[in-house]
Design an enzyme around this catalytic site. Structure first.
Site, PDB file in Angstrom:
ATOM      1  N   ARG A 185       0.839  -1.196   0.000  1.00  0.00           N
ATOM      2  CA  ARG A 185       0.000   0.000   0.000  1.00  0.00           C
ATOM      3  C   ARG A 185       0.878   1.252   0.000  1.00  0.00           C
ATOM      4  O   ARG A 185       1.890   1.309   0.689  1.00  0.00           O
ATOM      5  CB  ARG A 185      -0.826  -0.035   1.266  1.00  0.00           C
ATOM      6  CG  ARG A 185      -1.950   0.962   1.325  1.00  0.00           C
ATOM      7  CD  ARG A 185      -2.728   0.634   2.578  1.00  0.00           C
ATOM      8  NE  ARG A 185      -3.878   1.482   2.784  1.00  0.00           N
ATOM      9  CZ  ARG A 185      -4.523   1.523   3.943  1.00  0.00           C
ATOM     10  NH1 ARG A 185      -4.116   0.773   4.956  1.00  0.00           N
ATOM     11  NH2 ARG A 185      -5.577   2.299   4.093  1.00  0.00           N
ATOM     12  N   ILE A 186       0.444   2.239  -0.760  1.00  0.00           N
ATOM     13  CA  ILE A 186       1.199   3.481  -0.870  1.00  0.00           C
ATOM     14  C   ILE A 186       0.492   4.546  -0.039  1.00  0.00           C
ATOM     15  O   ILE A 186      -0.683   4.855  -0.274  1.00  0.00           O
ATOM     16  CB  ILE A 186       1.282   3.927  -2.358  1.00  0.00           C
ATOM     17  CG1 ILE A 186       1.914   2.816  -3.217  1.00  0.00           C
ATOM     18  CG2 ILE A 186       2.048   5.245  -2.488  1.00  0.00           C
ATOM     19  CD1 ILE A 186       3.289   2.351  -2.779  1.00  0.00           C
ATOM     20  N   ASN A 190       1.415   7.898   0.465  1.00  0.00           N
ATOM     21  CA  ASN A 190       1.315   9.179  -0.242  1.00  0.00           C
ATOM     22  C   ASN A 190       1.946   9.019  -1.623  1.00  0.00           C
ATOM     23  O   ASN A 190       3.167   9.026  -1.760  1.00  0.00           O
ATOM     24  CB  ASN A 190       2.033  10.287   0.547  1.00  0.00           C
ATOM     25  CG  ASN A 190       1.927  11.645  -0.148  1.00  0.00           C
ATOM     26  OD1 ASN A 190       1.473  11.736  -1.297  1.00  0.00           O
ATOM     27  ND2 ASN A 190       2.339  12.690   0.524  1.00  0.00           N
ATOM     28  N   PRO A 191       1.122   8.867  -2.654  1.00  0.00           N
ATOM     29  CA  PRO A 191       1.671   8.601  -3.994  1.00  0.00           C
ATOM     30  C   PRO A 191       2.676   9.665  -4.450  1.00  0.00           C
ATOM     31  O   PRO A 191       3.578   9.366  -5.218  1.00  0.00           O
ATOM     32  CB  PRO A 191       0.429   8.609  -4.886  1.00  0.00           C
ATOM     33  CG  PRO A 191      -0.705   8.308  -3.972  1.00  0.00           C
ATOM     34  CD  PRO A 191      -0.339   8.893  -2.633  1.00  0.00           C
ATOM     35  N   GLU A 243      14.408   1.733  -0.450  1.00  0.00           N
ATOM     36  CA  GLU A 243      15.498   1.026  -1.125  1.00  0.00           C
ATOM     37  C   GLU A 243      15.128   0.532  -2.531  1.00  0.00           C
ATOM     38  O   GLU A 243      15.975   0.500  -3.416  1.00  0.00           O
ATOM     39  CB  GLU A 243      15.959  -0.208  -0.322  1.00  0.00           C
ATOM     40  CG  GLU A 243      15.693  -0.189   1.168  1.00  0.00           C
ATOM     41  CD  GLU A 243      16.589   0.703   1.992  1.00  0.00           C
ATOM     42  OE1 GLU A 243      17.802   0.720   1.747  1.00  0.00           O
ATOM     43  OE2 GLU A 243      16.057   1.401   2.881  1.00  0.00           O
TER      44      GLU A 243
END
Ligand code: FES
Ligand code: FES
Lengths: 170, 748
Positions: free
Chosen positions: B637-638, B640-641, B714
């Protein structure tokens, strides 16, 4: 056999200062400045204008970019006493929280930074580029801002922000 | 009652600390104003190994403004045991102790600190310190050191020993198609833009406040207490803004030791800043050589993987990375073996740098995979699908999620991979050869025990706090969005606090665990505030919410709302007023294992990416331009895109540096890095960056971490250099097995 390295025998240098008048962000100040003090160190340590960053102190990174009489320079390469009478604009002079310069807003909107350390230099450099009338195309901006390193790699967003301000489609 | 688009997890908002950064009001470690400040300037060893015979400080002390020259001879007492100097990373061995004794362990080792009333006086005086050494033979040549490679007895925590399967030696011998060779990565330096600095404010009661460039305020706090014998209450470490670090700030660096040493000795406030040259006196990504042998059927199905790597470490600590495991995990292949060793050189201990281990081992492996694809005459993307493993092929465990197939598909489509012509040197644009390459990236999805607090005041303002760091990663914004999501408040009413050792406990920020761990802790703390609010709402006359439980309500626009009857809304202020509360504060700890995480206990947790690169190579000059990159990332899940995309961009750009520019050269006679400045250590600049497209592949995963977040710090770098190297081969027909791929290697 012990060998002496780090060898350097200079006589202690006499301390002397040079009165210098600078207009910084619109405010004229006269200071007694030691001749070896760079504009960068004067701003950061003397005037608490820490928005101008030190990334190398050798003219290799652009973090210290400020505008002197509208032109962008690396302030780490300029001795402050040589600027008597000059008009200096730092990031603090471009805009403040609540009253952002269009470049500052565009940088926020395009997320043109991560750590933010190169950012004031990028913005001052972009303003200098605009003053030079050269920031016309993406390629020009990329080429002419290559002296401003960004280790966070925000380059494409930075160019988008600059193009946005000069009214080019990002 | 419908609200204007709710802002929370998944909202692409501007970085909440953005205005401070663009106006120059964000203060970094060297920028905190302190009265009566002294400046320290570091004197470094000019030899790589041996001992100090004498130090002549007379000329330095004669410089007006110089207050003290601190060396191992006159320093105050400091701890001496290895144990006292161990930091959070606990690298096995004997940690470096600055100014401890006359021993020199690496060139540029700090051997004295000149302290003066001005920076300029300290800098000048430092140049006058004369040191006589007794030099011993040193070796900084990794290729020589590899002759004495070994498996460290004590393993670094987090080290994953490779697991062999089948009989790889035999399978390789029998394989109809083979690729084998040695692949190399040059030493690299992190070079964050902000130079390492510490400002130490000395208080008259003998306590100190330290603004430090670090990835973990509490790690530095513990280190200082242990090394200098401060009681924990007398030290506070702050790092509200950190100008990049990329792993170099995981361990306390020596400028903080020196600044505190001087402050303690002189009972004054002191600032020490490394110069850019001095930034090469500590952490660097280890040099590596990786011997890879691959065997395959004529169909392109892998039958053998042999993967052996050695990385550089110092004489005094065994820095270990997970280099060889990635290829074994990622590819379906019945026979695989691997070996990992380290080799000692006379440099400071190598260190974690963005995706330590994977950026080296997965990247080099992905170059070998590309070679195998050409040998098998299978399209490189197709080759990866033929050998795709839905499970962790090394450990035999399923993943909590692995949307790499989707990443390949979406990335290939965005890139236009199907238009690629198979033959090397078959695509051209004017004078330039055009090449397309791809690679896989992989990293761990980690979670670390983290605490956070949330404080709601009756005016509707929420403050969330955690001792984590924001090194440009967007932690402030992540904390804000998670809090907004959980308590239904707009971001403008939320303040996120971090970067202070006094705040609730958090580990160093690294390894991509920050967002998942801090986010989960903030969510728990906000939920606890929510529970308390619901309880206090019970005291309102007429009990409008009845006996509603947490599951029956939601938090929206600063109100508790009944899910079934959304017209019933109790403003937070009313609920607090009913219980006579002016604020509610809760602290919670998110430890691995709660929520659905137990289901993932025995599963592998990883992020994946599919990277596609286009290069244009000037045939005569060998100059490479990376004209296009598509990085399709499967990372759960992202939050803040917007900031997430920037993190991937940053990783990709650093991967371009790894592919084409970055290399620190030792002069083996002096045992010293030669190109220790930005003029000669090349990092990508504006002109190098063309089109980079980031895609986040949908990858719901409730088992990996409580928020389904996998972390992004990373993954952007892993494999990127391989995609570029593979594109260079496609363009030129020239296979270069050592990074960076500089012009000489292309033309040579
Ligand atoms: S600090 Fe001036 S160019 Fe780097
Ligand atoms: S934003 Fe970190 S160096 Fe540019």
């Amino acid at each position: 056999m012990p060998t002496a390295v780090n060898s350097a025998t200079y006589a202690a240098v006499p301390i002397g200062t040079v009165p210098t008048t600078l207009t910084i962000n619109g405010e004229t100040r006269t200071r007694a400045i030691e001749p070896w003090t760079t504009l960068l160190d004067l701003l950061r340590e003397g005037e608490d204008l820490i928005g101008t960053k030190k990334g190398c102190d050798h003219g290799q990174c652009g973090a210290c970019t400020v505008l002197v009489d509208g032109r962008r320079i690396n302030s780490c390469l300029k001795l402050a006493v040589t600027l008597d009478g000059a008009n200096i604009t730092t990031i603090e002079g471009l805009g403040q929280p609540g009253d952002l310069h269009p470049l500052q807003s565009a940088f926020c909107d395009h997320d043109a930074f991560q750590c933010g350390y190169c950012t004031p230099g990028q913005i001052c450099s972009a303003q200098g580029l605009i003053n030079e009338g050269k920031a016309r195309t993406r390629d020009e901006v990329r080429e002419l801002m290559s002296g401003n390193l960004c280790r966070c790699g925000a380059y494409s967003n930075i160019v988008d922000a600059v193009l946005d301000v000069i009214g080019e489609k990002a | 009652m419908a609200t204007a688009a709710k802002i929370g997890i998944g909202s692409a908002i501007n970085r909440v600390d953005g205005v401070e950064k663009v106006t120059g009001t964000a203060r970094y470690a060297a920028e905190h104003p302190v009265e009566n400040l002294l400046y320290g300037y570091i004197v470094e060893a000019a030899i790589a190994k041996g001992r100090i015979v004498s130090i002549d400080e007379e000329a330095a002390r004669a410089v007006p403004g110089v207050v003290e020259v601190i060396t191992h001879l006159n320093r105050p007492h400091v701890a001496w045991t290895d144990h006292s100097y161990k930091d959070e990373l606990k690298i096995p061995g004997s940690p470096f102790r600055p100014l401890y004794d006359d021993r020199i362990q690496f060139s540029q080792q700090p051997i004295a600190l000149v302290v003066a009333e001005t920076f300029e006086a300290a800098r000048f005086a430092a140049s006058l310190v004369e040191v006589a050494y007794e030099a011993e033979a040193h070796n900084t040549d990794f290729e020589v050191a590899v002759g004495d490679k070994y498996v460290p007895k004590k393993k670094r925590s987090g080290y994953m020993a490779p697991k062999n399967r089948g009989d790889a030696a035999q399978a390789f011998a029998d394989a109809p198609l083979k690729v084998s060779g040695d692949y190399r990565l040059a030493p690299e330096h992190h070079n964050p833009m902000e130079m390492f600095a510490s400002t130490v404010e000395w208080h008259c009661d003998g306590s100190i406040t330290v603004w430090d460039k670090t990835q973990g305020s509490q790690g530095v706090h513990a280190y200082l207490a242990s090394v200098f014998g401060f009681s924990r209450k007398k030290v506070r470490v702050l790092n509200p803004y950190v100008g990049g670090a990329f792993g170099s700030g995981l361990r306390p660096q020596h400028q903080v030791f020196l600044a505190v040493l001087a402050a303690k000795m002189l009972e004054r406030s002191v600032r020490v800043t490394m110069t850019r040259q001095q930034m090469f006196s500590h952490a660097y990504r280890p040099q590596a050589v990786q011997s890879i042998a691959l065997g395959a059927e004529t169909t392109g199905k892998l039958t053998a993987i042999r993967n052996a790597a050695t990385t550089s470490t110092s004489r005094y600590e065994d820095n270990m990375e997970n280099v060889v495991t990635w290829g074994l995990m990622n590819y379906d292949c019945p026979n695989a073996d691997a070996e990992y060793t380290v080799a000692q050189v006379d440099t400071p201990t190598s260190a974690d740098m963005r995706a330590p281990g994977a950026a080296t081992g997965m990247t080099l492996f992905e170059i070998a995979i590309d070679e195998m694809a050409y040998v098998a005459k299978v399209d490189p993307l197709e080759f990866r699908l033929v050998n795709y493993s839905p499970i962790d092929a090394m450990n035999g465990t399923p993943y909590t999620s692995k949307a790499l197939r989707e990443a390949f598909r979406e990335g290939a489509e965005a890139f236009g991979w199907s238009e690629r012509s198979a033959e090397p040197r078959s695509m051209r644009d004017g004078k330039e050869l055009v090449g397309w390459g791809c690679a896989t990236g992989m990293w761990d999805a980690q979670f670390s025990k983290t605490s956070a607090s949330a404080k709601l005041t009756a005016n509707g303002h929420l403050e969330v706090a955690c001792a984590t760091s924001d090194i440009g990663t967007g932690s402030y914004t992540v904390m804000t969005l998670v809090a907004a999501e959980t308590l239904g408040l707009p971001p403008e009413q939320i303040t996120a606090k971090l970067g202070d050792s006094d705040l609730p406990t958090a580990p160093v920020e690294g390894g991509s665990w920050g967002a998942a761990s801090t986010g989960a802790a903030v969510q728990l703390a906000c939920q606890a505030v929510g529970k308390k609010l619901l309880k206090t709402a019970g005291k309102i006359a007429g009990a409008p919410l009845g006996d509603a439980k947490m599951d029956d309500v939601l938090f929206e626009d600063g109100c508790i709302v009944l899910k079934d009857t959304p017209t019933v809304r109790v403003p937070f202020g009313d609920a607090m007023h009913a219980a006579d509360l002016t604020e509610i504060e809760e602290e919670e700890t998110a430890a691995p294992g709660f929520g659905d995480m137990w289901k993932g206990l025995h599963k592998s947790k990883n992020t994946h990416s599919a990277i596609f690169a286009e290069v244009k190579v000037d045939e005569e000059l060998g100059v490479v331009r990376v004209t296009r990159i598509v990085d399709a990332v499967a990372a759960g899940r992202i939050i803040n895109p917007k900031t997430a995309r920037s993190q991937i961009l940053g990783g990709v750009v650093m991967g371009m540096g790894m592919a084409l520019h970055e290399e620190t050269f030792p002069d083996h006679r002096l045992g010293r890095w030669m190109n220790h400045n930005f003029g000669e250590y090349h990092v990508p600049v504006h002109a190098d960056i063309h089109d980079i497209q980031v895609i986040f592949v949908d990858e719901p995963d409730s088992e990996v971490t409580p928020l389904g977040v996998k972390g992004l710090g990373e993954i952007g770098i892993v494999g990127t250099a391989a995609a570029i190297a593979n594109a260079i081969f496609h363009a030129t027909g020239k296979r270069v097995r050592s990074l960076p791929i500089t012009i000489d290697k292309i033309l040579g």
